[in-house]
Design an enzyme around this catalytic site. Structure first.
Site, PDB file in Angstrom:
ATOM      1  N   SER A  92       0.838  -1.202   0.000  1.00 11.74           N
ATOM      2  CA  SER A  92       0.000   0.000   0.000  1.00 11.74           C
ATOM      3  C   SER A  92       0.875   1.256   0.000  1.00 11.74           C
ATOM      4  O   SER A  92       1.710   1.428  -0.885  1.00 11.74           O
ATOM      5  CB  SER A  92      -0.961  -0.027   1.187  1.00 11.74           C
ATOM      6  OG  SER A  92      -1.940   0.982   1.087  1.00 11.74           O
ATOM      7  N   HIS A 195      -8.684   1.030  -0.180  1.00 14.21           N
ATOM      8  CA  HIS A 195      -8.523   0.210  -1.396  1.00 14.21           C
ATOM      9  C   HIS A 195      -9.874  -0.300  -1.904  1.00 14.21           C
ATOM     10  O   HIS A 195     -10.030  -1.471  -2.254  1.00 14.21           O
ATOM     11  CB  HIS A 195      -7.548  -0.944  -1.148  1.00 14.21           C
ATOM     12  CG  HIS A 195      -6.170  -0.466  -0.828  1.00 14.21           C
ATOM     13  ND1 HIS A 195      -5.348   0.096  -1.777  1.00 14.21           N
ATOM     14  CD2 HIS A 195      -5.484  -0.436   0.342  1.00 14.21           C
ATOM     15  CE1 HIS A 195      -4.202   0.451  -1.201  1.00 14.21           C
ATOM     16  NE2 HIS A 195      -4.272   0.144   0.077  1.00 14.21           N
TER      17      HIS A 195
END
Length: 313
Positions: A92, A195
């Protein structure tokens, strides 16, 4: 072959910068990064409590700072020992640190972008009602189907038997009461549905920030958390960094790429525990080294050349 791994949000721990601030040069570096990112990184990394550093706008630049403080001298230590880092990867927001370690971004710009990203995603969280849950075990296809049928998104594929679902809080609550057969579920203490489409409003301010910083072709292979492929091209890297805000993290595909490349050492940057745990379970042929303070550099080359697996440096 050696890879460097930078963690993502959720890995942060209180006082993670304390070991690095004994060096006045590093302290000045962090002060410069703080000014660039308009955030008190020293305070967050030394005295702030667990709840404060868990806030999205604080966690993301703090994590990138910690990874760079360790990763840049790790690269130097490897070079001094005649060793070469083959790849870098980040989970991430950790991909910003990976980009800087690969030479695609200036470290100060990486911290700045992490701060912009964190603030934009925090704003998206405030405008929506979302959460996330970890799903452990079960048949992968059935788990994915169950998540999507519940109106949720598979946000993270962290490795075999471990995915994370994201979406509206009411859908998360319903999913927790009736999880897929053969699984264990755990609600994550996060501010929103990362996400997933819930973060769409964060992409524009982050894209605007990326357009203002110089980005170069990487000098080290970056294993993209979008699909596990190698990226070096500056334009493609920028596009992927923007897209990942709403796209799932495919850490499972990164792990597959490491196995295919016969990675022999995985150096996990601070806070290292989460990624080191995953790497230890899924890369059995590799030596996994956790970095948490500068004192570990002296023995780094020994561990990389054949030290014990999951070495606590």
């Amino acid at each position: 072959m050696i890879t460097l791994l930078a963690p993502g949000q959720g890995a942060q721990t209180p006082r993670i910068l304390t070991p690095w601030l004994k060096d006045p040069d590093r302290r000045r570096l962090i002060q410069n990064w703080s000014e660039r990112a308009d955030i008190d990184l020293i305070g967050l990394g030394t005295t702030a409590g667990k709840d404060e550093i868990a806030r999205t706008e604080n966690a993301q630049p703090l994590l990138v700072t910690a990874a760079l403080l360790a990763g840049l001298p790790v690269l130097d230590a490897l070079a001094d020992a005649g060793l070469v880092c083959s790849t870098v990867a980040g989970h991430s927001v950790g991909e910003l640190a990976a980009a800087a370690l690969a030479g695609a971004l200036d470290p100060a710009d990486a911290v700045y972008l992490a701060a912009v990203r964190g603030r934009a995603m925090a704003a998206a969280c405030a405008a929506t009602s979302g959460s996330m849950t970890a799903v452990l075990g079960g048949d992968p296809e059935l788990v994915t189907t169950a998540i999507e049928s519940a109106g949720l998104t598979v946000a993270n594929h962290n490795g075999p038997g471990q995915v994370v679902a994201a979406g509206p809080i009411d859908a998360i609550e319903s999913f927790l009461t009736a999880p897929p057969a053969g699984t264990a579920v755990r609600r994550l203490q996060v501010a929103g549905a990362f996400h997933s489409p819930a973060m769409r409003s964060a992409t524009a301010p982050f894209a605007e920030a990326i357009a203002t910083v110089p980005m170069r072709d990487a000098g080290i292979d970056i294993v993209s958390n979008a699909d596990g492929t190698v990226v070096r091209d500056a334009t493609q890297l920028g596009e992927r960094l923007i897209a990942q805000i709403t796209a799932p993290v495919r850490w499972d595909l990164c792990l597959g790429a490491f196995r295919a490349a016969d990675i022999t050492s995985a150096i996990c940057l601070p806070p290292a525990d989460v990624l080191a745990g995953i790497a230890s379970r899924t890369l059995p042929a590799a030596t996994v080294v956790r970095i948490s303070s500068p004192r570990e550099f002296a023995k780094l080359s020994i561990k990389v050349k054949g030290g014990r697996s999951d070495a606590a440096a």
